[in-house]
Design a protein around this motif. Structure first.
Motif, mmCIF file in Angstrom:
data_model
loop_
_atom_site.group_PDB
_atom_site.id
_atom_site.type_symbol
_atom_site.label_atom_id
_atom_site.label_comp_id
_atom_site.label_asym_id
_atom_site.label_seq_id
_atom_site.Cartn_x
_atom_site.Cartn_y
_atom_site.Cartn_z
ATOM 1 N N TYR A 88 -9.275 -0.278 10.571
ATOM 2 C CA TYR A 88 -8.492 -0.275 9.337
ATOM 3 C C TYR A 88 -9.128 0.645 8.303
ATOM 4 O O TYR A 88 -8.437 1.402 7.605
ATOM 5 C CB TYR A 88 -8.379 -1.700 8.803
ATOM 6 C CG TYR A 88 -7.557 -1.817 7.544
ATOM 7 C CD1 TYR A 88 -6.260 -1.330 7.485
ATOM 8 C CD2 TYR A 88 -8.085 -2.419 6.401
ATOM 9 C CE1 TYR A 88 -5.494 -1.434 6.334
ATOM 10 C CE2 TYR A 88 -7.334 -2.535 5.246
ATOM 11 C CZ TYR A 88 -6.039 -2.043 5.215
ATOM 12 O OH TYR A 88 -5.293 -2.153 4.067
ATOM 13 N N ASP A 89 -10.449 0.608 8.202
ATOM 14 C CA ASP A 89 -11.153 1.475 7.256
ATOM 15 C C ASP A 89 -10.903 2.944 7.592
ATOM 16 O O ASP A 89 -10.668 3.773 6.698
ATOM 17 C CB ASP A 89 -12.653 1.168 7.293
ATOM 18 C CG ASP A 89 -13.437 1.987 6.278
ATOM 19 O OD1 ASP A 89 -13.321 1.699 5.073
ATOM 20 O OD2 ASP A 89 -14.155 2.915 6.695
ATOM 21 N N ASP A 134 -1.190 2.398 -3.237
ATOM 22 C CA ASP A 134 -0.272 3.174 -2.405
ATOM 23 C C ASP A 134 -0.911 3.561 -1.078
ATOM 24 O O ASP A 134 -0.226 3.632 -0.046
ATOM 25 C CB ASP A 134 0.193 4.421 -3.146
ATOM 26 C CG ASP A 134 1.169 4.105 -4.268
ATOM 27 O OD1 ASP A 134 1.675 2.968 -4.303
ATOM 28 O OD2 ASP A 134 1.420 4.991 -5.108
ATOM 29 N N VAL A 135 -2.206 3.840 -1.094
ATOM 30 C CA VAL A 135 -2.909 4.147 0.154
ATOM 31 C C VAL A 135 -2.792 2.965 1.111
ATOM 32 O O VAL A 135 -2.412 3.115 2.283
ATOM 33 C CB VAL A 135 -4.392 4.484 -0.114
ATOM 34 C CG1 VAL A 135 -5.172 4.547 1.202
ATOM 35 C CG2 VAL A 135 -4.521 5.800 -0.863
ATOM 36 N N ALA A 136 -3.126 1.781 0.614
ATOM 37 C CA ALA A 136 -3.030 0.580 1.456
ATOM 38 C C ALA A 136 -1.593 0.331 1.895
ATOM 39 O O ALA A 136 -1.326 -0.046 3.039
ATOM 40 C CB ALA A 136 -3.569 -0.630 0.697
ATOM 41 N N GLY A 137 -0.645 0.565 0.990
ATOM 42 C CA GLY A 137 0.755 0.338 1.313
ATOM 43 C C GLY A 137 1.280 1.300 2.359
ATOM 44 O O GLY A 137 2.074 0.913 3.223
ATOM 45 N N CYS A 138 0.851 2.547 2.315
ATOM 46 C CA CYS A 138 1.312 3.536 3.289
ATOM 47 C C CYS A 138 0.789 3.208 4.689
ATOM 48 O O CYS A 138 1.531 3.309 5.680
ATOM 49 C CB CYS A 138 0.866 4.935 2.878
ATOM 50 S SG CYS A 138 1.783 5.612 1.471
ATOM 51 N N VAL A 139 -0.472 2.828 4.791
ATOM 52 C CA VAL A 139 -1.026 2.443 6.092
ATOM 53 C C VAL A 139 -0.296 1.208 6.616
ATOM 54 O O VAL A 139 0.066 1.128 7.798
ATOM 55 C CB VAL A 139 -2.541 2.192 5.994
ATOM 56 C CG1 VAL A 139 -3.072 1.567 7.279
ATOM 57 C CG2 VAL A 139 -3.274 3.500 5.706
ATOM 58 N N ALA A 140 -0.047 0.247 5.728
ATOM 59 C CA ALA A 140 0.670 -0.958 6.139
ATOM 60 C C ALA A 140 2.084 -0.631 6.600
ATOM 61 O O ALA A 140 2.595 -1.230 7.559
ATOM 62 C CB ALA A 140 0.709 -1.961 4.983
ATOM 63 N N ALA A 141 2.724 0.326 5.930
ATOM 64 C CA ALA A 141 4.083 0.715 6.315
ATOM 65 C C ALA A 141 4.108 1.300 7.724
ATOM 66 O O ALA A 141 4.998 0.981 8.525
ATOM 67 C CB ALA A 141 4.644 1.722 5.314
#
Length: 221
Positions: A103-104, A119-126
């Motif tokens: 994940y990192d 947004d960084v976390a959200g894009c990876v989650a998307a």
């Protein structure tokens, strides 16, 4: 022990995996197994951790888009190799070192692109959520011949008369799109339903990545 559990889940799914069945596969008593792992929930976490550890970490050398595409492709490959992963809940993350490291590294694909932290976390989650959803269609198509006892061609042949009867000039938009190639697949080597699911996976992934690209452009704007 963990490898034996993965093999059993690959064969019959996590619902069929029990501490007793695993102990029998290992040739030990069930009580002995509990000295290594407290229960099935913990065993599943170890299984996820082992599968994740067997995959390469996302690589940012080719840029964020290539990195996220490789992340999705790697996740899809894992779901196809181990369909039971789709049945493991993701709302409570496995906190194993391999899972955290992956994940990192995925977050690192978006280093320096100008996005806010959330947004960084959200894009990876998307990307991960999209991949999991699309992978279910791929896995279903891949397992269908074994689960139904009929090939893709046999399934379509039996339903072709019914489809023709149902269409019969009643759905002009659908007919026009079909005539224009909307339901064609990129290759005919694989069964149609599987290839269609794979094509749609790649198409949908492009849409997700295009959206992320738009957000990056706006952040840099």
């Amino acid at each position: 022990m963990v490898d034996a559990a993965i093999a059993e889940a690959d064969r019959a799914g996590p619902a069929a995996l029990s501490m007793r069945a695993l102990a029998q596969a290992l040739g030990i008593g069930t009580a002995s197994l509990y000295t290594y792992v407290p229960g099935k929930a913990e065993l599943l976490e170890l299984m996820v951790e082992r599968v994740v550890g067997g995959r390469p970490l996302p690589d940012a050398d080719g840029g964020w888009r290539a990195g996220l595409r490789d992340l999705a492709a790697s996740d899809l490959a894992a779901y196809r190799a181990h369909p039971w992963l789709l049945q493991v809940a993701t709302s409570r993350t496995v906190f194993g070192p391999n899972v955290i490291a992956r994940y990192d590294a995925a977050l690192g694909l978006l280093d320096g692109v100008g996005l806010a932290a959330i947004d960084v976390a959200g894009c990876v989650a998307a990307v991960e959520s999209y991949t999991r959803g699309a992978a279910s269609a791929v896995v279903e198509a891949e397992l269908a011949p074994v689960q139904t006892g009929s090939s893709d061609d046999e399934w379509w042949e039996r339903r072709a008369p019914l489809l023709g009867e149902r269409m019969n000039g009643r759905f002009p938009r659908l007919a026009a799109l079909e005539e224009a190639g909307a339901f064609a697949v990129s290759d005919t080597v694989l069964p149609y339903t599987l290839q269609r699911a794979l094509d749609r996976f790649h198409f949908g992934l492009d849409l997700v990545l295009d959206s992320i690209g738009g957000r990056i452009a706006a952040a840099r704007g």
